[in-house]
Scaffold this active site. Structure first.
Site, PDB file in Angstrom:
ATOM      1  CD  GLN A   1      -2.445  -1.306   2.739  1.00 14.93           C
ATOM      2  OE1 GLN A   1      -3.356  -0.569   3.093  1.00 14.93           O
ATOM      3  NE2 GLN A   1      -1.884  -2.200   3.545  1.00 14.93           N
ATOM      4  CG  ASN A   2       4.061   1.136   2.434  1.00 18.75           C
ATOM      5  OD1 ASN A   2       2.985   1.350   2.979  1.00 18.75           O
ATOM      6  ND2 ASN A   2       4.989   0.365   2.969  1.00 18.75           N
ATOM      7  CB  VAL A   3       2.885   6.051  -2.450  1.00 17.13           C
ATOM      8  CG1 VAL A   3       1.437   5.580  -2.580  1.00 17.13           C
ATOM      9  CG2 VAL A   3       3.045   7.087  -1.336  1.00 17.13           C
ATOM     10  CG  ASP A   4       7.726   3.911   1.108  1.00 15.46           C
ATOM     11  OD1 ASP A   4       7.421   3.684   2.297  1.00 15.46           O
ATOM     12  OD2 ASP A   4       7.983   2.996   0.284  1.00 15.46           O
TER      13      ASP A   4
ATOM     14  CG  HIS B   1      -2.992   2.364  -2.113  1.00 10.89           C
ATOM     15  ND1 HIS B   1      -3.021   2.201  -0.752  1.00 10.89           N
ATOM     16  CD2 HIS B   1      -4.067   1.680  -2.584  1.00 10.89           C
ATOM     17  CE1 HIS B   1      -4.068   1.453  -0.415  1.00 10.89           C
ATOM     18  NE2 HIS B   1      -4.715   1.123  -1.502  1.00 10.89           N
TER      19      HIS B   1
ATOM     20  CB  CYS C   1      -0.155  18.224 -23.534  1.00  8.58           C
ATOM     21  SG  CYS C   1      -0.755  17.852 -21.871  1.00  8.58           S
TER      22      CYS C   1
ATOM     23  N   GLY D   1       2.821  -4.546   9.092  1.00 10.16           N
ATOM     24  CA  GLY D   1       2.762  -3.105   9.313  1.00 10.16           C
ATOM     25  C   GLY D   1       1.598  -2.393   8.679  1.00 10.16           C
TER      26      GLY D   1
ATOM     27  CB  SER E   1      -3.943   0.476  10.659  1.00 13.01           C
ATOM     28  OG  SER E   1      -4.303   1.111   9.426  1.00 13.01           O
TER      29      SER E   1
ATOM     30  N   PRO F   1       3.491  -4.179  15.931  1.00 13.36           N
ATOM     31  CG  PRO F   1       4.708  -2.190  16.140  1.00 13.36           C
ATOM     32  CD  PRO F   1       3.989  -3.039  15.159  1.00 13.36           C
TER      33      PRO F   1
HETATM   34  C1  BV8 Z   1     -11.952   2.519  -3.646  1.00 18.16           C
HETATM   35  C2  BV8 Z   1      -2.294   6.699  -1.436  1.00 18.16           C
HETATM   36  C3  BV8 Z   1     -13.752   2.232  -5.213  1.00 18.16           C
HETATM   37  C4  BV8 Z   1      -2.412   8.132  -1.046  1.00 18.16           C
HETATM   38  C5  BV8 Z   1      -3.974   5.565  -0.109  1.00 18.16           C
HETATM   39  C6  BV8 Z   1     -15.452  -0.190   2.416  1.00 18.16           C
HETATM   40  C7  BV8 Z   1     -15.720   0.191   3.709  1.00 18.16           C
HETATM   41  C8  BV8 Z   1     -15.412   1.509   4.111  1.00 18.16           C
HETATM   42  C9  BV8 Z   1     -14.813   2.438   3.246  1.00 18.16           C
HETATM   43  C10 BV8 Z   1     -14.553   2.029   1.976  1.00 18.16           C
HETATM   44  C11 BV8 Z   1     -14.883   0.746   1.556  1.00 18.16           C
HETATM   45  N1  BV8 Z   1     -14.502   0.654   0.265  1.00 18.16           N
HETATM   46  C12 BV8 Z   1     -13.961   1.835  -0.148  1.00 18.16           C
HETATM   47  C13 BV8 Z   1     -13.980   2.681   0.881  1.00 18.16           C
HETATM   48  C14 BV8 Z   1     -13.479   4.033   0.843  1.00 18.16           C
HETATM   49  C15 BV8 Z   1     -11.950   4.099   1.104  1.00 18.16           C
HETATM   50  C16 BV8 Z   1     -11.588   3.588   2.473  1.00 18.16           C
HETATM   51  O1  BV8 Z   1     -11.194   2.458   2.670  1.00 18.16           O
HETATM   52  N2  BV8 Z   1     -11.660   4.524   3.440  1.00 18.16           N
HETATM   53  C17 BV8 Z   1     -11.216   4.177   4.814  1.00 18.16           C
HETATM   54  C18 BV8 Z   1     -10.559   5.427   5.407  1.00 18.16           C
HETATM   55  C19 BV8 Z   1     -12.378   3.714   5.651  1.00 18.16           C
HETATM   56  N3  BV8 Z   1     -11.220   3.333   0.097  1.00 18.16           N
HETATM   57  C20 BV8 Z   1     -10.997   3.943  -1.093  1.00 18.16           C
HETATM   58  O2  BV8 Z   1     -11.399   5.058  -1.378  1.00 18.16           O
HETATM   59  C21 BV8 Z   1     -10.205   3.140  -2.112  1.00 18.16           C
HETATM   60  N4  BV8 Z   1     -10.834   3.225  -3.392  1.00 18.16           N
HETATM   61  O3  BV8 Z   1     -12.418   1.738  -2.835  1.00 18.16           O
HETATM   62  O4  BV8 Z   1     -12.484   2.803  -4.891  1.00 18.16           O
HETATM   63  C22 BV8 Z   1     -14.720   2.877  -4.311  1.00 18.16           C
HETATM   64  C23 BV8 Z   1     -14.645   4.251  -4.154  1.00 18.16           C
HETATM   65  C24 BV8 Z   1     -15.575   4.842  -3.282  1.00 18.16           C
HETATM   66  C25 BV8 Z   1     -16.513   4.085  -2.571  1.00 18.16           C
HETATM   67  C26 BV8 Z   1     -16.538   2.692  -2.780  1.00 18.16           C
HETATM   68  C27 BV8 Z   1     -15.626   2.075  -3.638  1.00 18.16           C
HETATM   69  C28 BV8 Z   1      -8.802   3.762  -2.336  1.00 18.16           C
HETATM   70  C29 BV8 Z   1      -7.996   3.638  -1.112  1.00 18.16           C
HETATM   71  C30 BV8 Z   1      -6.560   4.100  -1.413  1.00 18.16           C
HETATM   72  C31 BV8 Z   1      -6.332   5.497  -0.901  1.00 18.16           C
HETATM   73  N5  BV8 Z   1      -4.894   5.834  -1.035  1.00 18.16           N
HETATM   74  N6  BV8 Z   1      -2.663   5.886  -0.277  1.00 18.16           N
HETATM   75  C32 BV8 Z   1      -1.126   8.626  -0.454  1.00 18.16           C
HETATM   76  O5  BV8 Z   1      -0.410   7.840   0.198  1.00 18.16           O
HETATM   77  O6  BV8 Z   1      -0.852   9.807  -0.666  1.00 18.16           O
HETATM   78  S1  BV8 Z   1      -4.452   4.747   1.342  1.00 18.16           S
HETATM   79  C33 BV8 Z   1      -3.157   5.013   2.480  1.00 18.16           C
HETATM   80  O7  BV8 Z   1      -3.742   4.875   3.772  1.00 18.16           O
HETATM   81  C34 BV8 Z   1      -2.039   4.003   2.446  1.00 18.16           C
HETATM   82  O8  BV8 Z   1      -1.665   3.653   1.142  1.00 18.16           O
HETATM   83  C35 BV8 Z   1      -2.631   2.852   3.237  1.00 18.16           C
HETATM   84  O9  BV8 Z   1      -3.460   2.072   2.417  1.00 18.16           O
HETATM   85  C36 BV8 Z   1      -3.506   3.564   4.247  1.00 18.16           C
HETATM   86  C37 BV8 Z   1      -2.785   3.694   5.557  1.00 18.16           C
HETATM   87  O10 BV8 Z   1      -2.815   2.427   6.143  1.00 18.16           O
HETATM   88  P1  BV8 Z   1      -1.423   1.747   6.636  1.00 18.16           P
HETATM   89  O11 BV8 Z   1      -0.471   1.700   5.490  1.00 18.16           O
HETATM   90  O12 BV8 Z   1      -1.805   0.505   7.298  1.00 18.16           O
HETATM   91  O13 BV8 Z   1      -0.814   2.813   7.660  1.00 18.16           O
HETATM   92  P2  BV8 Z   1      -1.387   3.224   9.104  1.00 18.16           P
HETATM   93  O14 BV8 Z   1      -0.623   4.427   9.519  1.00 18.16           O
HETATM   94  O15 BV8 Z   1      -2.870   3.279   9.100  1.00 18.16           O
HETATM   95  O16 BV8 Z   1      -0.980   1.997  10.061  1.00 18.16           O
HETATM   96  C38 BV8 Z   1       0.377   1.712  10.256  1.00 18.16           C
HETATM   97  C39 BV8 Z   1       0.407   0.364  10.974  1.00 18.16           C
HETATM   98  O17 BV8 Z   1       1.770  -0.006  11.133  1.00 18.16           O
HETATM   99  C40 BV8 Z   1      -0.235   0.385  12.364  1.00 18.16           C
HETATM  100  O18 BV8 Z   1      -1.017  -0.784  12.542  1.00 18.16           O
HETATM  101  C41 BV8 Z   1       0.979   0.368  13.315  1.00 18.16           C
HETATM  102  O19 BV8 Z   1       0.699  -0.322  14.521  1.00 18.16           O
HETATM  103  C42 BV8 Z   1       1.995  -0.388  12.482  1.00 18.16           C
HETATM  104  N7  BV8 Z   1       3.400  -0.070  12.783  1.00 18.16           N
HETATM  105  C43 BV8 Z   1       3.902   1.097  13.272  1.00 18.16           C
HETATM  106  N8  BV8 Z   1       5.272   0.982  13.398  1.00 18.16           N
HETATM  107  C44 BV8 Z   1       5.604  -0.281  12.963  1.00 18.16           C
HETATM  108  C45 BV8 Z   1       4.400  -0.940  12.561  1.00 18.16           C
HETATM  109  N9  BV8 Z   1       4.398  -2.198  12.071  1.00 18.16           N
HETATM  110  C46 BV8 Z   1       5.606  -2.843  11.996  1.00 18.16           C
HETATM  111  N10 BV8 Z   1       6.785  -2.251  12.352  1.00 18.16           N
HETATM  112  C47 BV8 Z   1       6.826  -1.002  12.836  1.00 18.16           C
HETATM  113  N11 BV8 Z   1       7.991  -0.465  13.188  1.00 18.16           N
HETATM  114 ZN    ZN Z   2       0.124  15.931 -20.951  1.00 17.41          ZN
END
Ligand code: BV8
Ligand code: ZN
Length: 265
Positions: A127-130, A145, A176, A213, A215, A240
């Protein structure tokens, strides 16, 4: 709390690893079970989120460092926000590009590359864009993503690599002169069909899925673990903290990715 590290006595005999920062422990037996499953796997899939890059210093989304100017990702990573204020959205992405440009893959990224090397049928879903998985050497992957080092023209649709740091705040297309946007999947936008079908194939055929890693809040990625589980895979989580996945996975290893994932080799 004193930082303790995993103590190796003999290769493969990993004592209980009390891992830094987290009070919980990735138990020897759990680590051993997951290692054995991986070693016996014909087909292995890995799903990663921001947590695997946290140990490289990249802020996570939901961590304390996840906000920018008090904006949540869900506020800025949307087509509506870009329509409304493309300058603000580009300032945010430029800030992340400048930060990510100084970061390097960590031992967890490297361990994932080693798993790809060892297992003939392997796929990485991030899911990471990095771009840190690619930088580490991962090749069999879907960046579902998008990638922060790619831009797309909002007029002619051309997609190109772009590593300018800083990038001009309203960058224009060299073909363009249209306005460029990050080639990233925003909230409300569908994932690319090619990625979805490739990921579905990996999730339905894998013997083992590692969920590292994430959520488990953002869909459709948040539903991938149960797709693999329903297809009969053994699913292990590395995090964690507990997540919505922790209820459905076979084993949940509590710890930081950079310390736990290398132990699975
Ligand atoms: C879509 C790019 C069709 C942007 C991203 C069903 C139910 C509810 C909502 C929806 C659903 N279906 C669709 C939705 C809407 C939405 C959604 O899910 N909303 C959420 C907020 C509820 N989904 C969408 O819009 C998707 N498109 O479904 O299209 C559609 C459209 C509309 C309606 C229906 C269908 C598109 C989703 C993609 C969005 N783009 N990224 C950018 O980065 O600039 S998402 C972005 O957030 C990330 O890519 C990633 O996916 C997410 C973040 O999650 P994590 O990566 O897990 O990061 P987070 O910080 O949350 O957690 C970190 C974890 O790591 C924690 O658990 C922590 O404990 C742990 N951790 C911390 N340190 C460590 C560690 N683990 C290991 N080691 C460590 N050291
Ligand atoms: Zn162009």
């Amino acid at each position: 709390m004193p930082e303790c590290r995993a103590y190796y006595s003999m290769r493969g005999n990993v004592q209980a690893a009390r891992l830094s920062g987290s009070t919980s422990v990735a138990s020897t037996s759990d680590l051993g079970i997951v290692r054995e499953k991986i070693a016996a796997a014909r087909s292995l899939a890995v799903l990663t989120g921001a947590g695997i890059s946290a140990d490289s210093g990249v802020p996570t989304f939901r961590g304390t460092d996840g906000l920018w100017r008090n904006f949540r990702a869900e506020d800025l990573a949307t087509p509506e926000a870009f329509e409304r204020d493309p300058r603000l959205v580009w300032e945010w992405y430029n800030w992340r590009r400048e930060l990510i440009a100084t970061k390097r893959p960590n031992p967890a990224h490297a361990a994932v590359v080693e798993l790809e090397r060892r297992c003939s049928e392997f796929w990485l879903i991030t899911q990471n864009v990095d771009g840190l998985h690619r930088a580490a050497g991962s090749e069999k992957l879907s960046e579902i993503h998008g990638n922060i080092w790619k831009v797309r023209c909002t007029a002619c649709g051309v997609v190109e690599d772009n590593h300018d740091v800083p990038i001009p705040i309203l960058p224009s297309c060299r073909h363009c002169q249209g306005l460029l946007r990050p080639h990233i999947v925003w909230f409300g936008e569908s994932l690319f069909a090619s990625d979805l079908s490739r990921c579905a194939a990996a999730l339905q055929s894998c013997d083992v899925l590692l969920v590292i890693g994430t959520s488990g809040v953002v869909y459709p990625a948040a539903g991938f673990a149960s797709v693999a589980k329903e297809a009969g895979a053994f699913v292990a989580e590395i995090n964690p903290d507990a997540t919505p996945h922790s209820e459905t996975v076979d084993v949940s290893l509590r710890g930081r990715a950079k310390e736990v994932v290398p132990l699975l080799l």
